[in-house]
Design an enzyme around this catalytic site. Structure first.
Site, PDB file in Angstrom:
ATOM      1  N   LYS A  14     -25.823  28.130   5.040  1.00  0.00           N
ATOM      2  CA  LYS A  14     -25.701  29.587   5.598  1.00  0.00           C
ATOM      3  C   LYS A  14     -26.943  29.758   6.412  1.00  0.00           C
ATOM      4  O   LYS A  14     -26.707  30.256   7.752  1.00  0.00           O
ATOM      5  CB  LYS A  14     -25.729  30.370   4.725  1.00  0.00           C
ATOM      6  CG  LYS A  14     -24.475  30.079   3.552  1.00  0.00           C
ATOM      7  CD  LYS A  14     -24.396  31.258   2.564  1.00  0.00           C
ATOM      8  CE  LYS A  14     -25.567  31.248   1.425  1.00  0.00           C
ATOM      9  NZ  LYS A  14     -25.444  30.133   0.778  1.00  0.00           N
ATOM     10  N   ARG A  90     -23.059  38.462  -3.628  1.00  0.00           N
ATOM     11  CA  ARG A  90     -22.773  37.046  -4.394  1.00  0.00           C
ATOM     12  C   ARG A  90     -21.923  37.461  -5.702  1.00  0.00           C
ATOM     13  O   ARG A  90     -21.839  36.523  -6.380  1.00  0.00           O
ATOM     14  CB  ARG A  90     -24.214  36.745  -4.744  1.00  0.00           C
ATOM     15  CG  ARG A  90     -24.506  35.195  -4.220  1.00  0.00           C
ATOM     16  CD  ARG A  90     -26.055  35.080  -4.484  1.00  0.00           C
ATOM     17  NE  ARG A  90     -26.587  34.014  -4.344  1.00  0.00           N
ATOM     18  CZ  ARG A  90     -27.500  33.540  -3.448  1.00  0.00           C
ATOM     19  NH1 ARG A  90     -27.769  34.296  -2.460  1.00  0.00           N
ATOM     20  NH2 ARG A  90     -28.092  32.423  -3.528  1.00  0.00           N
ATOM     21  N   ARG A 129     -34.390  19.362   1.214  1.00  0.00           N
ATOM     22  CA  ARG A 129     -34.596  20.489   2.033  1.00  0.00           C
ATOM     23  C   ARG A 129     -36.175  20.650   2.191  1.00  0.00           C
ATOM     24  O   ARG A 129     -36.782  20.618   0.976  1.00  0.00           O
ATOM     25  CB  ARG A 129     -33.861  21.685   1.241  1.00  0.00           C
ATOM     26  CG  ARG A 129     -34.009  22.959   2.076  1.00  0.00           C
ATOM     27  CD  ARG A 129     -32.640  23.567   1.800  1.00  0.00           C
ATOM     28  NE  ARG A 129     -32.376  24.360   0.578  1.00  0.00           N
ATOM     29  CZ  ARG A 129     -31.851  25.217   0.265  1.00  0.00           C
ATOM     30  NH1 ARG A 129     -30.617  25.577   1.242  1.00  0.00           N
ATOM     31  NH2 ARG A 129     -31.711  25.761  -0.936  1.00  0.00           N
ATOM     32  N   ARG A 162     -38.910  24.448  -1.871  1.00  0.00           N
ATOM     33  CA  ARG A 162     -38.668  25.565  -2.570  1.00  0.00           C
ATOM     34  C   ARG A 162     -38.924  25.583  -4.262  1.00  0.00           C
ATOM     35  O   ARG A 162     -38.478  24.404  -4.650  1.00  0.00           O
ATOM     36  CB  ARG A 162     -37.396  26.247  -2.277  1.00  0.00           C
ATOM     37  CG  ARG A 162     -37.569  27.447  -1.311  1.00  0.00           C
ATOM     38  CD  ARG A 162     -36.162  27.627  -0.642  1.00  0.00           C
ATOM     39  NE  ARG A 162     -35.305  28.398  -1.852  1.00  0.00           N
ATOM     40  CZ  ARG A 162     -34.002  28.759  -1.648  1.00  0.00           C
ATOM     41  NH1 ARG A 162     -33.667  28.787  -0.351  1.00  0.00           N
ATOM     42  NH2 ARG A 162     -33.332  29.114  -2.755  1.00  0.00           N
ATOM     43  N   ARG A 173     -27.882  27.012 -10.407  1.00  0.00           N
ATOM     44  CA  ARG A 173     -27.620  27.694  -9.155  1.00  0.00           C
ATOM     45  C   ARG A 173     -26.040  27.242  -8.862  1.00  0.00           C
ATOM     46  O   ARG A 173     -25.366  28.236  -8.404  1.00  0.00           O
ATOM     47  CB  ARG A 173     -28.535  27.600  -8.209  1.00  0.00           C
ATOM     48  CG  ARG A 173     -29.805  28.292  -8.233  1.00  0.00           C
ATOM     49  CD  ARG A 173     -31.053  27.630  -7.469  1.00  0.00           C
ATOM     50  NE  ARG A 173     -30.710  28.023  -5.832  1.00  0.00           N
ATOM     51  CZ  ARG A 173     -31.174  27.293  -4.878  1.00  0.00           C
ATOM     52  NH1 ARG A 173     -31.737  26.162  -5.155  1.00  0.00           N
ATOM     53  NH2 ARG A 173     -30.881  27.443  -3.846  1.00  0.00           N
TER      54      ARG A 173
END
Ligand code: AMP
Length: 215
Positions: A14, A90, A129, A162, A173
Site C-alpha cells: 500500500k 482497518r 523491508r 521497523r 499483524r
C-alpha cells in the site's frame, strides 16, 4: 475532496504504491495511518503514548484514537485533492466513522482498492523491508535495494527495520488483518465500491493496475 482507500494486508505494498502514485500526480495526497501513529509515538503525544503498546504487540490501536487523528487531518485539508488512505479504515467501526467524517466535510468516497497478495509473499516482503528513519523512503533488500547497502539513496541516513516487522509481531499483524480488516472487503464489495488488484509482480506493473482501477 475525494477519498481512495487502499486496502490490503501488511506487506501488500500500500505504502509503496501510494508513494509512486503521489510522485506522478500533485493532486494526490498520501495519508498513512501507521506513519501518523509512529510520529505520535516518537513525539510522545497523549495519543502516541496510548498507541505505543498496541503497536509493539502488532495489535490495532483503539478505533477512536486513529479515527480522531484522520478526522482532524481531513478537516484541515483545504482545496481540491484526492486522499489516498493507507491503513485506515482497518475495522468496520472505523469505516463507519469514516463515512460520517466524509459526509461532515463534504468529501466523496471514490472507491476502495484491494491489493491482493498471497501470505507467503507478504512474509517474504516484510522480512526484507527497510526504511529511512529520516525521510521515510522505503526499500526492500531484494526487490528494491538501495544503491549502497543499508544507506538511504535520498538522504544518506542509515536504514532501519521497523520494530514491528519482527517475525512474532508480523504473525500477529497478519492474524489481526484476517480477523478485523478482511471484513471490510465485503463491506465495500457490498456497496459496489471495491476494486481488486493483483498486488504481485514488478512494482511498475502493480502501479499500472492500480491506476487502471482508479480510472
Ligand atoms: P502500518 O504501518 O499500517 O502497518 O501500521 C502499523 C501499526 O499501527 C499497526 O500494526 C497498528 O498497531 C497501528 N495502526 C495503523 N493503522 C491503524 C488503524 N487504522 N487502526 C488501528 N491501528 C492502526
Amino acid at each position: 475532496m475525494k477519498i481512495v482507500i487502499l486496502l490490503g494486508a501488511p506487506g501488500s505494498g500500500k505504502g509503496t504504491v501510494a508513494a509512486r502514485l503521489v510522485a506522478a500526480d500533485a493532486t494526490l495526497k498520501h495519508v498513512s495511518s501507521g506513519d501518523l501513529l509512529r510520529d505520535a509515538v516518537k513525539r510522545q503525544t497523549p495519543a502516541g503514548v496510548e498507541a505505543e503498546g498496541f503497536m509493539k504487540r502488532g495489535e490495532l490501536v483503539p478505533d477512536t484514537i486513529i479515527a480522531q487523528m484522520i478526522g482532524d487531518l481531513m478537516k484541515g485539508i483545504q482545496g481540491e485533492c484526492t486522499l489516498l488512505l493507507d491503513g485506515f479504515p482497518r475495522t468496520v467501526v472505523q469505516a463507519e466513522i469514516l463515512d460520517k467524517t466524509i459526509a461532515g466535510c463534504g468529501a466523496e468516497l471514490s472507491c476502495a482498492v484491494l491489493l491482493d497478495v498471497a501470505d507467503e509473499v507478504l512474509v517474504e516482503r516484510i522480512a526484507g523491508r527497510r526504511g529511512c528513519p529520516k525521510c521515510g523512503a522505503g526499500y526492500h533488500i531484494k526487490n528494491l535495494p538501495p544503491k549502497v547497502e543499508g544507506i538511504c539513496d535520498v538522504c544518506g541516513a542509515e536504514l532501519i527495520t521497523r520494530k514491528d516487522d519482527n517475525p512474532e509481531t508480523v504473525k500477529n499483524r497478519l492474524a489481526v488483518y484476517k480477523s478485523q480488516t478482511m471484513p471490510l472487503i465485503d463491506f465495500y464489495k457490498g456497496r459496489g465500491q471495491l476494486r481488486e488488484v493483483a498486488g504481485v509482480g514488478a512494482i511498475d506493473e502493480i502501479v499500472t493496475r492500480v491506476k487502471q482501477a482508479l480510472a
